[in-house]
Motif scaffolding. Structure first.
Motif, PDB file in Angstrom:
ATOM      1  N   LYS A 245      84.985  43.061 -12.729  1.00 30.39           N
ATOM      2  CA  LYS A 245      83.667  43.010 -12.069  1.00 30.39           C
ATOM      3  C   LYS A 245      82.752  42.078 -12.862  1.00 30.39           C
ATOM      4  CE  LYS A 245      83.780  47.681 -10.140  1.00 30.39           C
ATOM      5  NZ  LYS A 245      84.367  48.757 -10.933  1.00 30.39           N
ATOM      6  N   VAL A 246      81.796  41.507 -12.137  1.00 33.00           N
ATOM      7  CA  VAL A 246      80.884  40.538 -12.760  1.00 33.00           C
ATOM      8  C   VAL A 246      79.466  40.821 -12.282  1.00 33.00           C
ATOM      9  CG1 VAL A 246      80.255  38.083 -12.810  1.00 33.00           C
ATOM     10  CG2 VAL A 246      82.665  38.734 -12.858  1.00 33.00           C
ATOM     11  N   SER A 247      78.510  40.735 -13.184  1.00 35.52           N
ATOM     12  CA  SER A 247      77.106  40.773 -12.763  1.00 35.52           C
ATOM     13  C   SER A 247      76.488  39.438 -13.147  1.00 35.52           C
ATOM     14  CB  SER A 247      76.453  41.996 -13.415  1.00 35.52           C
ATOM     15  OG  SER A 247      75.320  41.655 -14.107  1.00 35.52           O
ATOM     16  N   ILE A 248      75.815  38.819 -12.179  1.00 28.21           N
ATOM     17  CA  ILE A 248      75.384  37.432 -12.390  1.00 28.21           C
ATOM     18  C   ILE A 248      73.967  37.218 -11.843  1.00 28.21           C
ATOM     19  CG2 ILE A 248      76.594  36.652 -10.258  1.00 28.21           C
ATOM     20  CD1 ILE A 248      77.263  34.046 -11.841  1.00 28.21           C
ATOM     21  N   LEU A 249      73.200  36.459 -12.597  1.00 29.95           N
ATOM     22  CA  LEU A 249      71.818  36.178 -12.208  1.00 29.95           C
ATOM     23  C   LEU A 249      71.794  34.991 -11.245  1.00 29.95           C
ATOM     24  CD1 LEU A 249      68.830  36.900 -12.821  1.00 29.95           C
ATOM     25  CD2 LEU A 249      68.900  35.147 -14.603  1.00 29.95           C
ATOM     26  N   THR A 250      71.241  35.200 -10.055  1.00 26.43           N
ATOM     27  CA  THR A 250      71.250  34.113  -9.058  1.00 26.43           C
ATOM     28  C   THR A 250      69.827  33.604  -8.817  1.00 26.43           C
ATOM     29  OG1 THR A 250      70.956  35.491  -7.086  1.00 26.43           O
ATOM     30  CG2 THR A 250      73.196  35.297  -7.935  1.00 26.43           C
ATOM     31  N   PRO A 251      69.657  32.279  -8.783  1.00 23.15           N
ATOM     32  CA  PRO A 251      68.320  31.729  -8.561  1.00 23.15           C
ATOM     33  C   PRO A 251      67.916  31.801  -7.092  1.00 23.15           C
ATOM     34  CG  PRO A 251      69.831  30.102  -9.536  1.00 23.15           C
ATOM     35  CD  PRO A 251      70.662  31.241  -9.055  1.00 23.15           C
ATOM     36  N   PRO A 252      66.602  31.862  -6.810  1.00 19.54           N
ATOM     37  CA  PRO A 252      66.172  31.821  -5.401  1.00 19.54           C
ATOM     38  C   PRO A 252      66.493  30.481  -4.773  1.00 19.54           C
ATOM     39  CG  PRO A 252      64.272  31.896  -6.898  1.00 19.54           C
ATOM     40  CD  PRO A 252      65.497  31.969  -7.749  1.00 19.54           C
ATOM     41  N   LYS A 253      66.716  30.516  -3.456  1.00 17.13           N
ATOM     42  CA  LYS A 253      66.978  29.273  -2.731  1.00 17.13           C
ATOM     43  C   LYS A 253      65.637  28.584  -2.492  1.00 17.13           C
ATOM     44  CE  LYS A 253      68.909  27.745   1.632  1.00 17.13           C
ATOM     45  NZ  LYS A 253      69.271  28.154   2.982  1.00 17.13           N
ATOM     46  N   LEU A 254      65.488  27.374  -2.964  1.00 16.25           N
ATOM     47  CA  LEU A 254      64.207  26.687  -2.800  1.00 16.25           C
ATOM     48  C   LEU A 254      64.238  25.845  -1.531  1.00 16.25           C
ATOM     49  CD1 LEU A 254      63.488  25.706  -6.519  1.00 16.25           C
ATOM     50  CD2 LEU A 254      62.854  27.785  -5.290  1.00 16.25           C
ATOM     51  N   SER A 255      63.033  25.566  -1.013  1.00 17.12           N
ATOM     52  CA  SER A 255      62.976  25.000   0.339  1.00 17.12           C
ATOM     53  C   SER A 255      63.326  23.521   0.415  1.00 17.12           C
ATOM     54  CB  SER A 255      61.585  25.223   0.922  1.00 17.12           C
ATOM     55  OG  SER A 255      60.629  24.660   0.032  1.00 17.12           O
ATOM     56  N   SER A 256      63.141  22.770  -0.661  1.00 15.51           N
ATOM     57  CA  SER A 256      63.394  21.330  -0.499  1.00 15.51           C
ATOM     58  C   SER A 256      64.514  20.836  -1.414  1.00 15.51           C
ATOM     59  CB  SER A 256      62.096  20.546  -0.720  1.00 15.51           C
ATOM     60  OG  SER A 256      61.975  20.068  -1.999  1.00 15.51           O
ATOM     61  N   VAL A 257      65.574  20.377  -0.762  1.00 11.66           N
ATOM     62  CA  VAL A 257      66.713  19.798  -1.490  1.00 11.66           C
ATOM     63  C   VAL A 257      66.884  18.368  -1.000  1.00 11.66           C
ATOM     64  CG1 VAL A 257      69.190  19.986  -1.969  1.00 11.66           C
ATOM     65  CG2 VAL A 257      67.846  22.059  -1.661  1.00 11.66           C
ATOM     66  N   ASN A 258      66.920  17.424  -1.925  1.00  8.31           N
ATOM     67  CA  ASN A 258      67.116  16.009  -1.554  1.00  8.31           C
ATOM     68  C   ASN A 258      68.290  15.431  -2.330  1.00  8.31           C
ATOM     69  OD1 ASN A 258      64.875  15.268   0.302  1.00  8.31           O
ATOM     70  ND2 ASN A 258      63.651  16.068  -1.389  1.00  8.31           N
ATOM     71  N   ILE A 259      69.007  14.552  -1.660  1.00  8.73           N
ATOM     72  CA  ILE A 259      70.173  13.948  -2.302  1.00  8.73           C
ATOM     73  C   ILE A 259      70.123  12.432  -2.142  1.00  8.73           C
ATOM     74  CG2 ILE A 259      72.702  13.789  -2.258  1.00  8.73           C
ATOM     75  CD1 ILE A 259      72.410  16.781  -1.170  1.00  8.73           C
ATOM     76  N   ALA A 260      70.303  11.746  -3.255  1.00  5.75           N
ATOM     77  CA  ALA A 260      70.329  10.279  -3.217  1.00  5.75           C
ATOM     78  C   ALA A 260      71.683   9.798  -3.702  1.00  5.75           C
ATOM     79  CB  ALA A 260      69.226   9.718  -4.106  1.00  5.75           C
ATOM     80  N   PHE A 261      72.210   8.797  -3.013  1.00  9.56           N
ATOM     81  CA  PHE A 261      73.474   8.181  -3.416  1.00  9.56           C
ATOM     82  C   PHE A 261      73.144   6.750  -3.837  1.00  9.56           C
ATOM     83  CE2 PHE A 261      77.764   6.638  -3.235  1.00  9.56           C
ATOM     84  CZ  PHE A 261      78.529   7.765  -3.526  1.00  9.56           C
ATOM     85  N   LEU A 262      73.400   6.416  -5.105  1.00 10.97           N
ATOM     86  CA  LEU A 262      72.906   5.159  -5.673  1.00 10.97           C
ATOM     87  C   LEU A 262      74.052   4.323  -6.232  1.00 10.97           C
ATOM     88  CD1 LEU A 262      70.015   6.823  -7.700  1.00 10.97           C
ATOM     89  CD2 LEU A 262      69.913   5.929  -5.370  1.00 10.97           C
TER      90      LEU A 262
END
Ligand code: FAD
Ligand code: MLT
Ligand code: ZN
Length: 481
Positions: free
Chosen positions: A222-239
C-alpha cells in the motif's frame, strides 16, 4: 548472461514441488496460481525483450494477508521470488533471472481513501498509474508523477523504482511525495508505515528504504501519496534549438522567467525526432519547416490563464530574439498538447521498433550532459545510431544506442566507457530507472564501498535468506559472504 557478467543460479534456493503448488492454490485460489506457458512467457520477458527468465510460476495475491502468507511460505522453503508490477522496468529488475517465483500485484488495485482537503491518496500497490490519474482528475487533483509507461506501470512499481518522469522538475521525487507505505518482508511480516502526515519526525523514516529499493527489501502493498491540486491553466510549447548550449541557456532562463509555473522541461535531439517520425506512423513534426538539431518541450502549469500565457509568450519572444530558440509553437488545444507530448513519450517505443537498443539513464551536470552523446558518436563511428533525450530540467540524460541487432563489438565500445565517463564527471549511472540486473555489478561507479557495504548489511537484516529479487541491485559477492 548479460554482457560480460555471467551469473550462476544460487544453489541454496530450492525448486518448486507439488506441495508448494497445493499450498499456493489453497491460499490464493487455483486461478490465481498461474502455470500457463503463454502467460508465463509474458511475465518472464521484460518490456525491452532483452531480459528473460524461466519461471514456472506466477502468483496473484489479492490482498496483503495473502501476500504475507505466500512470502512466508517461500521464505521457509527457500524459494526465490521476483516482485512484479506492470513489468515496464528498463533494467531487467522485474523479471526472473532463473526460476524465481513471480509475485505480481495486479489484483491489489483498490483505492483505499482520498482526502480532498489534504490531497492525500491511499491506495494498493497494484493500481495502474493512469487509473490513479483518471480518478484524481475527477476530484480536481493530479498525480505528482507522470511517465510514458502510465498505461501499464503500477504505483507499487513506481515507488519501488523511485520513478522520476516528466513532472519531477516541479513536484520533486517520490521521496518527497510518498508519505507512507505498507510493505511485507521476506519472512511475511507486515510493516505498517502507512502514515498520511507531511511531518513526522518520530525516529528513523524507514519508508525511504523501500522507495527505490527495487523489490530487494520487501514487497510494497500500500502507498500513501500527496497529490497536488489540478490547476486551471496548462500550456505546452514545442521549440527548436540549433545547438546544445542554447538548450542549456534556455533552461537557465526558463527557471528564472517562468519560475513557479514551469512544470516540465524535456529535450530530444534530431536523431530521437527522426526515430519517432520514422517508426510511429501517426506522429508529425510540430515544426516541419526546417531540420533542427535539438527540440525542447516546455510545459507550464498555473492558476491564472491570461497571466500564464502572457508569461510564456513573453519568455518565448525573448528567447527567439536572443537566438536561443530558432522556431517554436504553443499548443492551441488539448489535441495539439497531446501531439507534442506523444513525440517525447514515443521515443522509447520508436527505439524498440528500430531494432536492438543499448539504454543508459544518467545524471550528469547539465553543462556536460550532451558531451557524452557526442563522444559516443565519435567512438562508434557509423556503426550505430546514438540518440540523446531526457529530462533536461533534472540533469537526466537518456543515452540510447540503436543498432539493427545486438553486437558484442558495439557493446565493447559503449561499456565500460559510458560508466567511467559518468563517474569521472560525478554523475550517476542510474538517474531514475534503477540498477536491476543490468547494473547491480556496476554500482561502485556511483556509490562508495562503505555505502554499498551498508546496503548489503540492510539487505541481510531484512531478507537473511536473500530470497527477494536475487542477483539484482547489490553485487553478488557481498551477499554470498
Ligand atoms: P515493474 O517493471 O514491474 O518493476 C520494477 C521494479 O520494481 C522491479 O525490480 C520489481 O521487482 C520491483 N517492484 C515492482 N512492484 C513492486 C512492489 N509492489 N514491491 C516491491 N518491488 C516491486 N521510469 C522513470 O523513472 N521515468 C520515466 O519517465 C519512465 N518512462 C518510461 C517510459 C516507458 C515507455 C517505459 C516502458 C518505461 C519507463 N520508465 C520510466 C521505467 C518504468 O516504467 C518505471 O520504472 C516504472 O516505475 C516501473 O513500474 P512497474 O509497475 O512497471 O514495475
Ligand atoms: C523516458 O524518459 O522516456 C523513459 O525514462 C524511458 C526511456 O528512457 O527510454
Ligand atoms: Zn525518463
Amino acid at each position: 548472461t548479460f554482457g560480460s557478467a555471467i551469473i550462476q543460479r544460487n544453489p541454496l534456493f530450492s525448486t518448486l514441488n507439488h506441495d508448494d503448488i497445493i499450498y499456493f492454490e489453497k491460499t490464493l485460489g487455483v486461478k490465481n496460481v498461474i502455470q500457463d506457458d503463454e502467460e508465463l512467457e509474458t511475465a518472464n520477458t521484460d518490456w525491452m525483450h532483452k531480459f528473460k527468465g524461466s519461471s514456472k510460476l506466477m502468483l496473484l495475491p489479492e490482498n496483503t494477508d495473502q501476500l504475507s502468507q505466500i512470502l512466508k511460505h517461500c521464505n521457509s522453503r527457500h524459494l526465490a521470488v521476483v516482485p512484479q508490477g506492470g513489468n515496464t522496468g528498463l533494467v531487467g529488475g522485474s523479471v526472473p533471472v532463473f526460476d524465481e517465483v513471480i509475485i505480481n500485484t495486479r489484483r491489489m488495485n483498490n483505492i483505499i481513501s482520498f482526502d480532498e482537503v489534504s490531497g492525500v491518496l491511499v491506495c494498493e500497490a497494484g493500481c495502474i498509474l493512469e487509473n490513479l490519474i483518471t480518478f484524481l482528475d475527477q476530484k480536481g487533483f493530479i498525480m505528482p508523477l507522470d511517465l510514458g509507461a502510465k498505461g501499464s506501470c503500477q504505483i507499487g512499481g513506481n515507488v519501488s523504482t523511485n520513478a522520476g518522469g516528466l513532472r519531477l522538475v516541479r513536484y520533486g521525487s517520490l521521496h518527497g511525495t510518498v508519505l507512507g507505505l505498507e510493505a511485507v518482508l521476506a519472512n511475511g511480516d507486515v510493516i505498517d508505515m502507512l502514515g498520511t502526515l507531511r511531518k513526522d519526525n518520530t525516529g528513523y523514516d524507514l519508508k525511504h528504504l523501500f522507495i527505490g529499493s527495487e523489490g530487494s527489501l520487501g514487497i510494497i502493498t500500500k502507498v500513501s501519496i500527496l497529490t497536488p491540486p489540478k490547476l486551471s491553466s496548462v500550456n505546452i510549447a514545442f521549440l527548436a534549438c540549433q545547438d546544445y548550449i542554447s538548450c542549456q541557456k534556455l533552461l537557465f532562463q526558463a527557471k528564472r522567467k517562468l519560475g513557479e509555473i514551469l512544470s516540465a522541461f524535456e529535450f530530444l535531439d534530431a536523431q530521437a525526432m527522426n526515430l519517432v517520425l520514422n517508426h510511429l506512423d501517426t506522429l508529425r513534426n510540430p515544426l516541419p519547416s526546417s531540420i533542427y538539431n535539438f527540440y525542447v518541450l516546455i510545459e507550464t502549469t498555473g492558476s491564472n490563464e491570461s497571466n500564464d500565457k502572457e508569461k510564456l509568450e513573453g519568455f518565448l519572444v525573448e528567447a527567439m530574439e536572443s537566438g536561443l530558440v530558432s522556431d517554436g509553437a504553443i499548443a492551441q488545444d488539448s489535441n495539439q498538447s497531446a501531439s507534442f507530448w506523444n513525440i517525447r513519450e514515443g521515443i522509447p517505443e520508436a527505439l524498440q521498433k528500430a531494432g536492438a537498443v543499448y539504454k543508459y539513464d544518467l545524471s550528469i551536470p547539465v553543462e556536460k550532459l550532451y558531451d557524452l552523446v557526442e563522444e559516443m558518436r565519435i567512438r562508434l563511428g557509423g556503426k550505430a545510431n546514438v540518440v540523446g533525450y531526457g529530462h533536461l530540467g533534472d540533469g537526466n540524460l537518456h543515452l540510447n544506442v540503436s543498432a539493427p541487432q545486438y553486437d558484442d563489438d558495439i557493446l565493447g565500445e559503449i561499456e565500460p566507457f559510458v560508466y567511467e565517463w559518468t563517474s569521472k564527471h560525478h554523475g550517476s549511472i542510474s538517474a531514475e530507472h534503477g540498477l536491476g540486473l543490468m547494473k547491480a555489478e556496476k554500482i561502485y561507479y556511483s556509490k562508495s564501498t562503505g555505502t554499498v557495504q551498508m546496503m548489503a548489511s540492510i539487505k541481510k537484516l531484512l531478507d537473511p535468506k536473500g530470497i527477494l529479487n536475487p542477483y539484482k541491485v547489490i553485487p553478488q559477492l557481498l551477499l554470498s559472504t
